[in-house]
Design a protein around this motif. Structure first.
Motif, PDB file in Angstrom:
ATOM      1  N   VAL A 116       2.283  -9.965  -6.672  1.00  0.00           N
ATOM      2  CA  VAL A 116       2.331  -8.569  -7.115  1.00  0.00           C
ATOM      3  C   VAL A 116       1.495  -7.744  -6.146  1.00  0.00           C
ATOM      4  O   VAL A 116       0.300  -7.977  -5.988  1.00  0.00           O
ATOM      5  CB  VAL A 116       1.801  -8.420  -8.559  1.00  0.00           C
ATOM      6  CG1 VAL A 116       1.865  -6.977  -9.018  1.00  0.00           C
ATOM      7  CG2 VAL A 116       2.585  -9.325  -9.508  1.00  0.00           C
ATOM      8  N   ARG A 117       2.145  -6.774  -5.504  1.00  0.00           N
ATOM      9  CA  ARG A 117       1.472  -5.945  -4.506  1.00  0.00           C
ATOM     10  C   ARG A 117       1.736  -4.465  -4.768  1.00  0.00           C
ATOM     11  O   ARG A 117       2.766  -4.086  -5.309  1.00  0.00           O
ATOM     12  CB  ARG A 117       1.951  -6.298  -3.100  1.00  0.00           C
ATOM     13  CG  ARG A 117       1.527  -7.696  -2.711  1.00  0.00           C
ATOM     14  CD  ARG A 117       1.873  -8.046  -1.282  1.00  0.00           C
ATOM     15  NE  ARG A 117       1.327  -9.357  -0.975  1.00  0.00           N
ATOM     16  CZ  ARG A 117       0.152  -9.566  -0.405  1.00  0.00           C
ATOM     17  NH1 ARG A 117      -0.604  -8.538  -0.066  1.00  0.00           N
ATOM     18  NH2 ARG A 117      -0.281 -10.784  -0.168  1.00  0.00           N
ATOM     19  N   HIS A 118       0.795  -3.627  -4.343  1.00  0.00           N
ATOM     20  CA  HIS A 118       0.924  -2.179  -4.446  1.00  0.00           C
ATOM     21  C   HIS A 118       2.011  -1.733  -3.466  1.00  0.00           C
ATOM     22  O   HIS A 118       1.947  -2.029  -2.277  1.00  0.00           O
ATOM     23  CB  HIS A 118      -0.425  -1.531  -4.116  1.00  0.00           C
ATOM     24  CG  HIS A 118      -0.432  -0.054  -4.257  1.00  0.00           C
ATOM     25  ND1 HIS A 118      -1.180   0.751  -3.437  1.00  0.00           N
ATOM     26  CD2 HIS A 118       0.196   0.769  -5.124  1.00  0.00           C
ATOM     27  CE1 HIS A 118      -1.002   2.007  -3.788  1.00  0.00           C
ATOM     28  NE2 HIS A 118      -0.179   2.038  -4.812  1.00  0.00           N
ATOM     29  N   THR A 119       3.000  -1.022  -3.978  1.00  0.00           N
ATOM     30  CA  THR A 119       4.129  -0.601  -3.155  1.00  0.00           C
ATOM     31  C   THR A 119       3.690   0.254  -1.970  1.00  0.00           C
ATOM     32  O   THR A 119       4.193   0.094  -0.860  1.00  0.00           O
ATOM     33  CB  THR A 119       5.155   0.174  -4.018  1.00  0.00           C
ATOM     34  OG1 THR A 119       5.567  -0.668  -5.097  1.00  0.00           O
ATOM     35  CG2 THR A 119       6.358   0.590  -3.209  1.00  0.00           C
ATOM     36  N   VAL A 125      -2.366  -6.654  -6.156  1.00  0.00           N
ATOM     37  CA  VAL A 125      -2.792  -5.925  -7.348  1.00  0.00           C
ATOM     38  C   VAL A 125      -3.756  -6.808  -8.136  1.00  0.00           C
ATOM     39  O   VAL A 125      -3.514  -8.001  -8.304  1.00  0.00           O
ATOM     40  CB  VAL A 125      -1.573  -5.549  -8.221  1.00  0.00           C
ATOM     41  CG1 VAL A 125      -1.993  -4.991  -9.561  1.00  0.00           C
ATOM     42  CG2 VAL A 125      -0.685  -4.568  -7.480  1.00  0.00           C
ATOM     43  N   ARG A 126      -4.840  -6.227  -8.590  1.00  0.00           N
ATOM     44  CA  ARG A 126      -5.831  -6.925  -9.400  1.00  0.00           C
ATOM     45  C   ARG A 126      -6.179  -6.057 -10.609  1.00  0.00           C
ATOM     46  O   ARG A 126      -6.175  -4.834 -10.523  1.00  0.00           O
ATOM     47  CB  ARG A 126      -7.120  -7.203  -8.607  1.00  0.00           C
ATOM     48  CG  ARG A 126      -6.912  -8.098  -7.412  1.00  0.00           C
ATOM     49  CD  ARG A 126      -6.722  -9.544  -7.864  1.00  0.00           C
ATOM     50  NE  ARG A 126      -6.411 -10.399  -6.746  1.00  0.00           N
ATOM     51  CZ  ARG A 126      -5.238 -11.015  -6.586  1.00  0.00           C
ATOM     52  NH1 ARG A 126      -4.278 -10.854  -7.451  1.00  0.00           N
ATOM     53  NH2 ARG A 126      -5.032 -11.796  -5.557  1.00  0.00           N
ATOM     54  N   VAL A 127      -6.505  -6.687 -11.713  1.00  0.00           N
ATOM     55  CA  VAL A 127      -6.931  -5.979 -12.916  1.00  0.00           C
ATOM     56  C   VAL A 127      -8.449  -5.879 -12.885  1.00  0.00           C
ATOM     57  O   VAL A 127      -9.134  -6.842 -12.557  1.00  0.00           O
ATOM     58  CB  VAL A 127      -6.481  -6.723 -14.190  1.00  0.00           C
ATOM     59  CG1 VAL A 127      -7.040  -6.063 -15.434  1.00  0.00           C
ATOM     60  CG2 VAL A 127      -4.968  -6.771 -14.254  1.00  0.00           C
ATOM     61  N   ALA A 128      -8.963  -4.706 -13.213  1.00  0.00           N
ATOM     62  CA  ALA A 128     -10.404  -4.489 -13.278  1.00  0.00           C
ATOM     63  C   ALA A 128     -10.725  -3.707 -14.544  1.00  0.00           C
ATOM     64  O   ALA A 128      -9.946  -2.869 -14.982  1.00  0.00           O
ATOM     65  CB  ALA A 128     -10.887  -3.720 -12.051  1.00  0.00           C
ATOM     66  N   VAL A 129     -11.878  -3.966 -15.108  1.00  0.00           N
ATOM     67  CA  VAL A 129     -12.332  -3.251 -16.299  1.00  0.00           C
ATOM     68  C   VAL A 129     -13.126  -2.040 -15.843  1.00  0.00           C
ATOM     69  O   VAL A 129     -13.946  -2.128 -14.928  1.00  0.00           O
ATOM     70  CB  VAL A 129     -13.207  -4.165 -17.179  1.00  0.00           C
ATOM     71  CG1 VAL A 129     -13.756  -3.412 -18.375  1.00  0.00           C
ATOM     72  CG2 VAL A 129     -12.403  -5.387 -17.627  1.00  0.00           C
ATOM     73  N   GLN A 130     -12.853  -0.897 -16.464  1.00  0.00           N
ATOM     74  CA  GLN A 130     -13.611   0.314 -16.145  1.00  0.00           C
ATOM     75  C   GLN A 130     -13.924   1.064 -17.425  1.00  0.00           C
ATOM     76  O   GLN A 130     -13.262   0.878 -18.437  1.00  0.00           O
ATOM     77  CB  GLN A 130     -12.850   1.210 -15.174  1.00  0.00           C
ATOM     78  CG  GLN A 130     -11.652   1.935 -15.776  1.00  0.00           C
ATOM     79  CD  GLN A 130     -10.965   2.834 -14.765  1.00  0.00           C
ATOM     80  OE1 GLN A 130     -10.672   2.401 -13.670  1.00  0.00           O
ATOM     81  NE2 GLN A 130     -10.724   4.061 -15.138  1.00  0.00           N
TER      82      GLN A 130
END
Length: 155
Positions: A116-119, A125-130
């Motif tokens: 999964v990559r940013h177009t 793509v990575r998930v991060a908590v904010q």
């Protein structure tokens, strides 16, 4: 009130798991995110029985995660295809996070089956908590969790 004193009957994690907390359900959602729409395609790709697939699709549809719409191939009977609703698409970060965890802790020697990559830039793509003030990449040590306003004492 301390966490162990709070009742968990209204816990959002528990309620979410009531809908999606089963292996086959998460695999159906993984495939739906990746464009699978039809019963036979889900069954063939995931490898589960018709009865289990029917049950999981019915549960996801009644929960509003998927919607079904009829289609008909020429010469065949009418069937349903399944598409994610907004509620279903809201599970996409959960699936990406599970994939990210699996790549880190449970990956086989052959590597990941999905990339999964940013177009726009091509980066993974990575998930991060904010937090809601947009402070990103928080770790568990950066947050405080306490019983919320809906918490009730354990009985």
């Amino acid at each position: 009130m301390e966490w162990l004193e709070a009742s968990t009957e209204n816990c959002p994690v528990q309620r979410a798991l009531d809908v999606v907390g089963e292996k086959w359900t998460l695999l159906i959602l993984r495939d739906a995110v990746n464009g699978v729409r039809r019963f036979d395609d889900f069954r063939r790709h995931i490898g589960l029985s018709e009865a289990v697939l029917s049950d999981r699709l019915r549960k996801l549809t009644s929960a509003g995660v998927l919607r079904s719409s009829p289609y008909q191939e020429p010469g065949s009977r009418s069937r349903n295809e399944y598409r994610l609703t907004r509620k279903g698409w809201d599970l996409w970060p959960v699936l990406v996070a599970l994939s990210q965890w699996g790549e880190t802790h449970a990956l086989g020697p052959e590597g990941p089956v999905m990339d999964v990559r940013h177009t726009d830039c091509g980066a993974p793509v990575r998930v991060a908590v904010q937090c809601s003030a947009e402070h990103t990449v928080l770790s568990p040590g950066d947050v405080t969790a306490t019983p919320g306003p809906g918490a009730r004492p354990r009985q």
